[in-house]
Design a protein around this motif. Structure first.
Motif, PDB file in Angstrom:
ATOM      1  N   GLN A   5       0.851  -1.193   0.000  1.00 12.80           N
ATOM      2  CA  GLN A   5       0.000   0.000   0.000  1.00 12.80           C
ATOM      3  C   GLN A   5       0.884   1.238   0.000  1.00 12.80           C
ATOM      4  N   TYR A   6       0.555   2.195  -0.862  1.00 16.25           N
ATOM      5  CA  TYR A   6       1.347   3.413  -0.988  1.00 16.25           C
ATOM      6  C   TYR A   6       0.527   4.637  -0.597  1.00 16.25           C
ATOM      7  N   ARG A  22       3.408   0.496   3.068  1.00 15.43           N
ATOM      8  CA  ARG A  22       3.396  -0.653   3.966  1.00 15.43           C
ATOM      9  C   ARG A  22       3.430  -1.896   3.101  1.00 15.43           C
ATOM     10  N   PHE A  23       4.392  -2.755   3.390  1.00 13.78           N
ATOM     11  CA  PHE A  23       4.574  -4.013   2.661  1.00 13.78           C
ATOM     12  C   PHE A  23       4.187  -5.175   3.571  1.00 13.78           C
ATOM     13  N   SER A  83       6.058  -7.898   7.684  1.00 12.90           N
ATOM     14  CA  SER A  83       5.356  -6.631   7.495  1.00 12.90           C
ATOM     15  C   SER A  83       6.352  -5.504   7.727  1.00 12.90           C
ATOM     16  N   ILE A  84       6.401  -4.561   6.795  1.00 12.66           N
ATOM     17  CA  ILE A  84       7.361  -3.457   6.847  1.00 12.66           C
ATOM     18  C   ILE A  84       6.629  -2.148   6.581  1.00 12.66           C
ATOM     19  N   PHE A  85       6.931  -1.144   7.371  1.00 14.06           N
ATOM     20  CA  PHE A  85       6.470   0.216   7.084  1.00 14.06           C
ATOM     21  C   PHE A  85       7.695   1.027   6.689  1.00 14.06           C
ATOM     22  N   GLY A  86       7.570   1.839   5.647  1.00 16.15           N
ATOM     23  CA  GLY A  86       8.745   2.594   5.234  1.00 16.15           C
ATOM     24  C   GLY A  86       8.420   3.740   4.306  1.00 16.15           C
ATOM     25  N   PHE A 137       0.265   5.401   8.568  1.00 15.99           N
ATOM     26  CA  PHE A 137       0.685   6.438   7.621  1.00 15.99           C
ATOM     27  C   PHE A 137       0.697   7.813   8.285  1.00 15.99           C
ATOM     28  N   ALA A 138      -0.316   8.106   9.086  1.00 15.69           N
ATOM     29  CA  ALA A 138      -0.377   9.401   9.767  1.00 15.69           C
ATOM     30  C   ALA A 138       0.804   9.560  10.722  1.00 15.69           C
ATOM     31  N   LEU A 139       1.095   8.514  11.494  1.00 13.92           N
ATOM     32  CA  LEU A 139       2.226   8.568  12.417  1.00 13.92           C
ATOM     33  C   LEU A 139       3.543   8.643  11.652  1.00 13.92           C
TER      34      LEU A 139
END
Length: 281
Positions: A5-6, A22-23, A83-86, A137-139
């Protein structure tokens, strides 16, 4: 199964961050190719794995990982669900964060605690606790704005000029950039290595190949297009695309790499919200 998700960055971050993402991978063993890209800031929410670069060096997925600009495709490896946020770091964002020569960090990854100490782990724990992508995403945007708070010396004017040069022509001519910048060839090479990790000619080749790969992955024909004519022949196109994506045009059309397909489709969906250099490559 791979899901990416982008989200486009806020106006405050547009010159620093290419996109946030988020992957999620829900399968067993993962071994996927990642195309050459800009620098990345990645926070592991769960799972573990490694990155294997073209020079044979392999780095673990640290709790928070910084990946320098990449000049060749590399492998993303995991033994199970991940799971990765980046977010992607634009050259000005790299300069603001690192204050270091990008050339010295190409095709490498390192533990972000080298920069931030253990305090960066607080952000990771907060992201894990939120769970929902919208809240993450907000954080993430708020955290990135804080991370890039010190913008002294960020090369906004120079990187805007180089990015415009990369976008405006299907086969960017280094002499055009030399004339616009007013720099000598040696000075220009030093500057692009410092912020992009590579000299202007290779930078031009990288984004020409990535733009072509994106079009091919979407099923578009390059025949008689300006971008297609930027390559000498089909063999030249195949070599260049494979050098920077790890995939042939046929593999891109077939969606052989689920990660590459998800990446290109996700970024393309940001068209109109981010620079074409991001959405079209």
């Amino acid at each position: 199964m791979i899901n990416v998700q982008y989200q486009a960055p806020t106006e405050q971050l547009q010159q620093l961050v290419s996109s946030l993402y988020r992957f999620d991978y829900s399968g067993h063993a993962l071994r996927e190719v990642e195309r050459a890209d800009r620098a990345q800031f990645r926070i592991m929410l769960y799972g573990q794995g490694s990155y294997r670069f073209a020079d044979g060096n392999e780095y673990p997925t640290y709790p928070v990982t910084v990946i320098g600009p990449t000049t060749r495709p590399f492998e993303a490896i995991a033994s199970g669900p991940v799971s990765i946020f980046g977010w992607g770091m634009l050259p000005a964002g790299w300069a603001a964060l690192m204050g270091a020569e990008a050339e010295n960090w190409i095709d490498k990854a390192f533990d972000a605690r080298r920069i931030f100490g253990d305090t960066i782990m607080d952000l990771r724990e907060e992201l894990i606790a939120l769970a929902e992508p919208a809240a993450q995403f907000a954080l993430g945007e708020a955290a990135a704005a804080e991370i890039y708070r010190n913008l002294d010396g960020a090369p906004f004017e120079f990187t805007a000029m180089v990015d415009r040069w990369l976008v405006d022509d299907s086969d960017p001519d280094v002499d055009v950039l030399i004339a616009e910048s007013g720099l000598s060839p040696r000075q220009l090479e030093r500057m692009t290595k410092r912020y992009y990790g590579m000299p202007p000619k290779k930078l031009s080749r990288k984004y020409r190949a990535l733009r072509a790969a994106n079009r091919i992955a979407h099923g578009d024909s390059l025949d008689n297009s300006d971008l297609g004519l930027a390559f000498y022949d089909q063999s030249h196109l195949t070599r260049e695309v494979k050098q920077f994506t790890g995939l042939t045009p046929g593999q891109l059309r077939a969606g052989t790499s689920k990660l590459t397909t998800a990446t290109m489709m996700g970024r393309s969906a940001l068209g109109g919200k981010v620079s074409p250099l991001i959405s079209d490559s």
